[in-house]
Design a protein around this motif. Structure first.
Motif, PDB file in Angstrom:
ATOM      1  N   VAL A  50      10.079  -4.129   7.127  1.00 26.92           N
ATOM      2  CA  VAL A  50       9.702  -3.911   5.735  1.00 26.92           C
ATOM      3  C   VAL A  50       9.657  -5.254   5.027  1.00 26.92           C
ATOM      4  N   ALA A  51       8.952  -5.290   3.924  1.00 28.72           N
ATOM      5  CA  ALA A  51       8.913  -6.479   3.072  1.00 28.72           C
ATOM      6  C   ALA A  51       9.656  -6.149   1.784  1.00 28.72           C
ATOM      7  N   ILE A  52      10.676  -6.930   1.462  1.00 29.14           N
ATOM      8  CA  ILE A  52      11.477  -6.697   0.261  1.00 29.14           C
ATOM      9  C   ILE A  52      11.082  -7.714  -0.806  1.00 29.14           C
ATOM     10  N   LYS A  53      10.587  -7.209  -1.924  1.00 27.76           N
ATOM     11  CA  LYS A  53      10.254  -8.057  -3.062  1.00 27.76           C
ATOM     12  C   LYS A  53      11.484  -8.157  -3.960  1.00 27.76           C
ATOM     13  N   ILE A  54      12.005  -9.373  -4.123  1.00 25.90           N
ATOM     14  CA  ILE A  54      13.214  -9.604  -4.906  1.00 25.90           C
ATOM     15  C   ILE A  54      12.809 -10.276  -6.218  1.00 25.90           C
ATOM     16  N   LEU A  55      12.898  -9.543  -7.304  1.00 27.57           N
ATOM     17  CA  LEU A  55      12.451 -10.085  -8.577  1.00 27.57           C
ATOM     18  C   LEU A  55      13.550 -10.901  -9.251  1.00 27.57           C
ATOM     19  N   LYS A  56      13.151 -11.986  -9.877  1.00 22.71           N
ATOM     20  CA  LYS A  56      14.085 -12.798 -10.645  1.00 22.71           C
ATOM     21  C   LYS A  56      14.659 -11.960 -11.776  1.00 22.71           C
ATOM     22  N   SER A  57      15.902 -12.256 -12.127  1.00 25.97           N
ATOM     23  CA  SER A  57      16.598 -11.437 -13.122  1.00 25.97           C
ATOM     24  C   SER A  57      15.892 -11.405 -14.467  1.00 25.97           C
ATOM     25  N   HIS A  95      19.059  -8.009 -10.452  1.00 27.23           N
ATOM     26  CA  HIS A  95      17.798  -8.126  -9.722  1.00 27.23           C
ATOM     27  C   HIS A  95      17.297  -6.753  -9.282  1.00 27.23           C
ATOM     28  N   ILE A  96      16.003  -6.558  -9.392  1.00 33.10           N
ATOM     29  CA  ILE A  96      15.360  -5.367  -8.848  1.00 33.10           C
ATOM     30  C   ILE A  96      14.694  -5.749  -7.531  1.00 33.10           C
ATOM     31  N   CYS A  97      14.928  -4.962  -6.499  1.00 36.69           N
ATOM     32  CA  CYS A  97      14.362  -5.215  -5.172  1.00 36.69           C
ATOM     33  C   CYS A  97      13.513  -4.005  -4.763  1.00 36.69           C
ATOM     34  N   ILE A  98      12.305  -4.275  -4.317  1.00 38.46           N
ATOM     35  CA  ILE A  98      11.377  -3.207  -3.942  1.00 38.46           C
ATOM     36  C   ILE A  98      10.950  -3.401  -2.490  1.00 38.46           C
ATOM     37  N   ALA A  99      11.069  -2.342  -1.704  1.00 44.71           N
ATOM     38  CA  ALA A  99      10.725  -2.398  -0.283  1.00 44.71           C
ATOM     39  C   ALA A  99       9.327  -1.825  -0.059  1.00 44.71           C
ATOM     40  N   PHE A 100       8.490  -2.597   0.649  1.00 42.03           N
ATOM     41  CA  PHE A 100       7.126  -2.193   0.969  1.00 42.03           C
ATOM     42  C   PHE A 100       6.913  -2.216   2.479  1.00 42.03           C
ATOM     43  N   GLU A 101       5.851  -1.566   2.907  1.00 46.22           N
ATOM     44  CA  GLU A 101       5.427  -1.705   4.293  1.00 46.22           C
ATOM     45  C   GLU A 101       5.079  -3.173   4.559  1.00 46.22           C
ATOM     46  N   ILE A 102       5.288  -3.611   5.772  1.00 38.81           N
ATOM     47  CA  ILE A 102       4.959  -4.987   6.133  1.00 38.81           C
ATOM     48  C   ILE A 102       3.459  -5.092   6.424  1.00 38.81           C
ATOM     49  N   LEU A 103       2.841  -6.137   5.897  1.00 36.91           N
ATOM     50  CA  LEU A 103       1.418  -6.374   6.121  1.00 36.91           C
ATOM     51  C   LEU A 103       1.224  -7.749   6.732  1.00 36.91           C
ATOM     52  N   ASN A 152      -3.708 -10.904  -3.881  1.00 42.01           N
ATOM     53  CA  ASN A 152      -3.209  -9.530  -3.948  1.00 42.01           C
ATOM     54  C   ASN A 152      -4.018  -8.550  -3.118  1.00 42.01           C
ATOM     55  N   ILE A 153      -4.797  -9.082  -2.196  1.00 40.35           N
ATOM     56  CA  ILE A 153      -5.497  -8.253  -1.208  1.00 40.35           C
ATOM     57  C   ILE A 153      -5.005  -8.691   0.161  1.00 40.35           C
ATOM     58  N   MET A 154      -4.341  -7.791   0.855  1.00 37.89           N
ATOM     59  CA  MET A 154      -3.701  -8.135   2.124  1.00 37.89           C
ATOM     60  C   MET A 154      -4.442  -7.545   3.312  1.00 37.89           C
ATOM     61  N   LEU A 155      -4.596  -8.361   4.345  1.00 43.59           N
ATOM     62  CA  LEU A 155      -5.028  -7.841   5.633  1.00 43.59           C
ATOM     63  C   LEU A 155      -3.865  -7.062   6.234  1.00 43.59           C
ATOM     64  N   VAL A 156      -4.149  -5.899   6.798  1.00 43.83           N
ATOM     65  CA  VAL A 156      -3.090  -5.062   7.366  1.00 43.83           C
ATOM     66  C   VAL A 156      -2.619  -5.628   8.692  1.00 43.83           C
ATOM     67  N   ASN A 157      -3.542  -5.869   9.600  1.00 44.28           N
ATOM     68  CA  ASN A 157      -3.246  -6.496  10.889  1.00 44.28           C
ATOM     69  C   ASN A 157      -4.571  -7.010  11.441  1.00 44.28           C
ATOM     70  N   GLN A 158      -4.842  -8.279  11.236  1.00 43.45           N
ATOM     71  CA  GLN A 158      -6.156  -8.819  11.561  1.00 43.45           C
ATOM     72  C   GLN A 158      -6.450  -8.798  13.057  1.00 43.45           C
ATOM     73  N   VAL A 159      -5.427  -8.774  13.886  1.00 39.99           N
ATOM     74  CA  VAL A 159      -5.634  -8.755  15.335  1.00 39.99           C
ATOM     75  C   VAL A 159      -6.043  -7.368  15.813  1.00 39.99           C
ATOM     76  N   SER A 160      -5.274  -6.353  15.420  1.00 36.37           N
ATOM     77  CA  SER A 160      -5.542  -5.001  15.919  1.00 36.37           C
ATOM     78  C   SER A 160      -6.546  -4.234  15.065  1.00 36.37           C
ATOM     79  N   GLU A 161      -6.643  -4.551  13.766  1.00 36.76           N
ATOM     80  CA  GLU A 161      -7.559  -3.855  12.868  1.00 36.76           C
ATOM     81  C   GLU A 161      -8.279  -4.874  11.986  1.00 36.76           C
ATOM     82  N   PRO A 162      -9.258  -5.561  12.532  1.00 35.50           N
ATOM     83  CA  PRO A 162      -9.933  -6.632  11.782  1.00 35.50           C
ATOM     84  C   PRO A 162     -10.481  -6.174  10.440  1.00 35.50           C
TER      85      PRO A 162
END
Length: 358
Positions: A50-57, A95-103, A152-162
């Motif tokens: 997962v990707a955890i976004k840690i926001l500054k206080s 701090h607020i921390c938000i967990a996202f799927e990894i991209l 703010n536009i992420m490739l999901v997995n450029q190797v397996s899903e171009p």
């Protein structure tokens, strides 16, 4: 901020346990922005990354706004609409921390890695289609992203899903009905004319930025289209910053200030000569002369996305029917688009609505 980063790196397991009864290990930090840092973590029990976004206080209000926006996004299928999936969120002290799927990586990083070499038309078509699907999904829940750009536009997995992409970062997203006229939003380079001029705002401002993103992927550089019209700016709150009201032939008209007039009015130095591309210039950018018909279709789509008047700007549903797509439909290719058009753009139903902790 450094303190919480150290705590998460060295003792993230305890921090996460208190909130979600999960065990996670921080593997590395992926990046840092204005609002905070993003850490790549792995859940011990499931081995899920997962990707955890840690926001500054000092940005806890922004964190709450993002969680609110993500709650709206959770009402539709994030995968179906090419939007990042939020898994959970928690607090650590201030701090607020938000967990996202990894991209994978952002389009900004991807373009930098290839020295900003323009993409092929079929690659742009695949990305454009998905971004339109994302806009359709946001429109279905009356949400405006407000910060669409290459970062703010992420490739999901450029190797397996171009060239499968997802839209991320809802920190500036707002419900359409909540946006106040005159709100300052969007990155300056991607800012829609109605934002600059203080006109009423809605989801159509996101279409402008998608058009600008596609133009960048096509040209490999920032472009500023010269095609414009003035008749929509008369009621803008900020019209006076850029235009002067005069009288011609007994009619009141607005005229764009000259660089000299603007410098005098605003106290800002303005360059006399600017480098920019017109739509005609863009026609000659593409290297493959055998693709002239596709280039023409793409330029026409850009014109309609980058229409200065938002009332005339193309909508997602209209864009799906544009010849740039219909002349060669970007159906399922390399696993990128797994659903037919009518399924991808369908409005969410009760069956697809779901609640998550975000």
């Amino acid at each position: 901020m450094e303190a919480v980063v150290g705590v998460i790196r060295d003792n993230f397991k305890k921090l996460w346990d208190r909130q979600s009864n999960l065990e996670d290990i921080v593997e590395k930090f992926l990046g840092e922005g204005t609002f905070g840092k993003v850490a790549k973590c792995r859940e011990v029990a499931t081995n899920q990354e997962v990707a955890i976004k840690i926001l500054k206080s000092k940005y806890k209000d922004a964190g709450r706004d993002e969680i609110q926006a993500l709650t709206e996004v959770s009402k539709i299928d994030a995968d179906q609409y090419c939007l990042v999936k939020c898994i959970d969120w928690f607090r650590y002290k201030s701090h607020i921390c938000i967990a996202f799927e990894i991209l994978d990586k952002s389009l900004d990083d991807f373009m930098s890695d290839r020295d900003d070499r323009p993409l092929d038309l079929h690659e742009i078509r695949t990305i454009a289609w998905q971004l339109l699907i994302a806009l359709q999904g946001l429109k279905n829940i009356n949400l405006v992203h407000g910060d669409i750009k290459l970062d703010n536009i992420m490739l999901v997995n450029q190797v397996s899903e171009p060239f499968r992409v997802k839209l991320i970062d809802f920190g500036l997203a707002q419900k359409t009905s909540h946006i106040q006229t005159g709100s300052r939003m969007q990155n300056l380079l991607f800012r829609a004319p109605e934002v600059m001029l203080g006109l009423p705002l809605d989801e159509r401002l996101d279409m402008w930025t998608v058009g600008y993103v596609l133009a960048m992927l096509y040209a490999g550089i920032y472009i500023h289209p010269q095609d414009s019209e003035y008749n929509i700016i008369r009621q803008g709150l900020f019209t006076h910053k850029f235009f002067t009201q005069t009288e011609e032939n007994s009619k009141v008209v607005w005229k764009l200030d000259t660089p000299e007039q603007h410098s005098k009015k605003r106290g800002e130095r303005v360059e006399e000569h600017l480098d920019y591309f017109s739509f005609d210039d863009l026609r000659d950018v593409y290297y493959d002369m055998t693709k002239r018909d596709e280039v023409e279709q793409f330029i026409d789509l850009l014109k309609r996305m980058l229409e200065v008047d938002p009332n005339k700007r193309i909508s997602p549903s209209e864009a799906f029917e544009h010849p740039f797509f219909t002349m060669k439909s970007p159906n399922k290719t390399n696993g990128v688009l797994a659903t037919e058009t009518n399924q991808m753009v369908a409005a969410p139903t009760n069956a697809t609505q779901k609640r998550i902790k975000c």
